[in-house]
Write an enzyme that holds these catalytic residues in place. Structure first.
Site, PDB file in Angstrom:
ATOM      1  N   ARG A 116       0.825  -1.202   0.000  1.00 49.80           N
ATOM      2  CA  ARG A 116       0.000   0.000   0.000  1.00 49.80           C
ATOM      3  C   ARG A 116       0.865   1.261   0.000  1.00 49.80           C
ATOM      4  NH1 ARG A 116      -2.643   0.272   4.726  1.00 49.80           N
ATOM      5  NH2 ARG A 116      -3.922  -1.528   4.237  1.00 49.80           N
ATOM      6  N   TYR A 163     -13.550  22.009 -13.090  1.00 47.63           N
ATOM      7  CA  TYR A 163     -13.848  20.621 -13.449  1.00 47.63           C
ATOM      8  C   TYR A 163     -15.091  20.155 -12.695  1.00 47.63           C
ATOM      9  CZ  TYR A 163     -13.345  15.537 -13.626  1.00 47.63           C
ATOM     10  OH  TYR A 163     -13.575  14.196 -13.791  1.00 47.63           O
ATOM     11  N   ASP A 165      -5.243  23.133  -8.544  1.00 48.09           N
ATOM     12  CA  ASP A 165      -5.285  22.041  -9.505  1.00 48.09           C
ATOM     13  C   ASP A 165      -4.720  22.581 -10.817  1.00 48.09           C
ATOM     14  OD1 ASP A 165      -5.955  20.198 -11.495  1.00 48.09           O
ATOM     15  OD2 ASP A 165      -7.917  19.721 -10.638  1.00 48.09           O
ATOM     16  N   LYS A 175      -4.404  12.778 -17.253  1.00 54.01           N
ATOM     17  CA  LYS A 175      -4.448  13.661 -18.412  1.00 54.01           C
ATOM     18  C   LYS A 175      -3.062  13.741 -19.056  1.00 54.01           C
ATOM     19  CE  LYS A 175      -8.629  13.877 -17.009  1.00 54.01           C
ATOM     20  NZ  LYS A 175      -9.191  14.965 -16.211  1.00 54.01           N
TER      21      LYS A 175
HETATM   22  C1  LIG Z   1      -9.870  14.970 -15.034  1.00 50.28           C
HETATM   23  C2  LIG Z   1      -9.637  16.037 -14.051  1.00 50.28           C
HETATM   24  C3  LIG Z   1      -9.664  15.766 -12.679  1.00 50.28           C
HETATM   25  C4  LIG Z   1      -9.993  14.399 -12.126  1.00 50.28           C
HETATM   26  O1  LIG Z   1      -9.001  13.471 -12.399  1.00 50.28           O
HETATM   27  P1  LIG Z   1      -9.303  11.880 -12.540  1.00 50.28           P
HETATM   28  O2  LIG Z   1      -7.934  11.347 -12.758  1.00 50.28           O
HETATM   29  O3  LIG Z   1     -10.235  11.710 -13.690  1.00 50.28           O
HETATM   30  O4  LIG Z   1      -9.905  11.443 -11.246  1.00 50.28           O
HETATM   31  C5  LIG Z   1      -9.399  16.801 -11.817  1.00 50.28           C
HETATM   32  N1  LIG Z   1      -9.135  18.051 -12.260  1.00 50.28           N
HETATM   33  C6  LIG Z   1      -9.122  18.341 -13.570  1.00 50.28           C
HETATM   34  C7  LIG Z   1      -8.815  19.735 -14.002  1.00 50.28           C
HETATM   35  C8  LIG Z   1      -9.363  17.355 -14.515  1.00 50.28           C
HETATM   36  O5  LIG Z   1      -9.363  17.656 -15.814  1.00 50.28           O
END
Ligand SMILES: *Cc1c(COP(=O)(O)O)cnc(C)c1O
Length: 388
Positions: free
Chosen positions: A56, A108, A181, A206
């Protein structure tokens, strides 16, 4: 003997070498995948490897990814999670019931929807506000005295640019923590910690991975001794939102080409944004690389080496016109997500509905690494037939 200055390798170099992740037992130039969940002890009950007890938290690929991202972010520590949402949830769960969170509106949808549900469930006041109105946003921070301020820069799908430095100052004056983010920028284009943020997070799903085949998330901190970071570390370790060794392998492999991919994607995105901006069937293009974008100056000051791979554009008309354009695409795939090598187009309104504020005629476009002229031709063909 002459003194050779010791210079830190450039991010592109760090990435190409996966931060130096040789397999130490064989010299393999790519790291090994260790799928074991548990690690044996010797007859004296000592662990055979002191740093390997249970998978983990003892995953070498995760450690290598964390070390690499920490260096890219100029952070003090990093943790990788099983998805971007798991990374964001670890940050938000640090806030106690009775406290409040100020979150940027129009970010998002997954983040907004989960934060609303979580805060309502545990009794946290959630204040959503437009972060591009810097004065009003910092006033909201002063008034609500939050424990956490959460931004997304550039935002998805509006590509709004918040002033991280100014908001960091107001956040710290209120005794709160600022998390950013930066998924749509990647650590190559923007370093929120250097602009005053306390935490930066990414969906590794992404552009970091870049091949649409791994879910992953990352959080990095400017202060490894903070209470917030202790909580996030424990959350990752104890609550178990970890990355699997196989996904770690793919994420690290994908990241090796991040610099090259971002170069192509940003150049193509800039070209496409300029082309769409001049197109008679397009009402408006949201891309921070355009001089006409309200956040262009700020984006230039906060970002380096490009304005990213994500844009949205509003076609003339309503939802049927936008869906017709998307339906005529032949090369660009109709799918959610972003940051992959393949370009993706999406009608966000179909997913989020009216309450989200996403215009019905908005098409979100994630620009991949295809030849830009092919992408332009596909878009031109799809846009033809619309009223000019
Ligand atoms: C896709 C995304 C997320 C979430 O990420 P996941 O890997 O799909 O859980 C968070 N913030 C932004 C800006 C995103 O594009």
């Amino acid at each position: 003997m002459t003194d050779t200055p010791i210079t830190a390798p450039q991010p592109d170099t760090l990435l190409a070498h996966a931060g130096g992740g040789l397999d130490p037992s064989t010299g393999g130039v790519v790291p090994a995948i260790q799928p074991a969940t548990t690690f044996a002890r010797d007859a004296e009950y000592r662990l055979i490897s002191a740093s390997h007890l249970y998978a983990r938290d003892d995953n070498d690929l995760s450690r290598q990814i964390e070390n690499l991202v920490m260096r890219l972010e100029d952070a003090r520590d990093t943790r990788v999670f099983g998805s971007g949402m798991a990374a964001i949830a670890a940050i938000v769960r640090a806030v106690k019931p009775g406290d409040s969170i100020v979150v940027q509106s129009g970010i998002y949808w997954g983040t907004t929807a989960w934060m609303r549900a979580h805060c309502a469930h545990v009794g946290i006041a959630l204040v959503e506000a437009d972060a591009t109105e810097t004065e009003r946003f910092t006033e909201t921070i002063r008034e609500s005295g939050p424990a956490l301020v959460f931004l997304e820069v550039p935002s998805n799908p509006f590509l709004a640019i918040a002033d991280i430095r100014a908001i960091a100052e107001a956040t710290h004056a209120a005794g709160a923590v600022l998390a950013v983010d930066a998924t749509t920028a990647t650590p190559l284009l923007m370093k929120p910690l250097a602009l005053g943020a306390d935490l930066v997070c990414h969906s590794g799903t992404k552009a970091l991975n870049g091949h649409s085949d791994v879910l992953a998330g990352l959080v990095s901190t400017a202060d490894a001794d903070s209470d917030m970071w202790r909580f996030i570390r424990a959350e990752r370790h104890d609550a178990g939102a970890v990355l699997s060794p196989f996904d770690g392998y793919l994420l690290q492999r994908g990241m090796r080409t991040l610099a090259l991919r971002m170069e192509r994607m940003c150049t193509s995105a800039q070209k496409i944004a300029e082309h769409l901006d001049a197109h008679p069937a397009v009402e408006k293009v949201l891309y921070p690389g355009l001089a006409s974008h309200p956040g262009h100056g700020l984006a230039k000051a906060q970002m380096n080496g490009g304005f990213g791979y994500l844009m949205s554009f509003l076609v003339k008309g309503d939802a049927p016109e936008a869906l017709a354009v998307i339906g005529r695409l032949n090369l660009i795939l109709r799918a959610t997500s972003l940051g992959g090598v393949e370009s993706l187009a999406e009608h966000r309104h179909s997913l989020e509905g009216d309450s989200s504020g996403v215009p019905r005629n908005l098409i979100r476009l994630s620009v991949g690494i295809e030849a830009p002229e092919d992408l332009l031709a596909d878009l031109d063909a799809a846009l033809s037939g619309l009223p000019a």
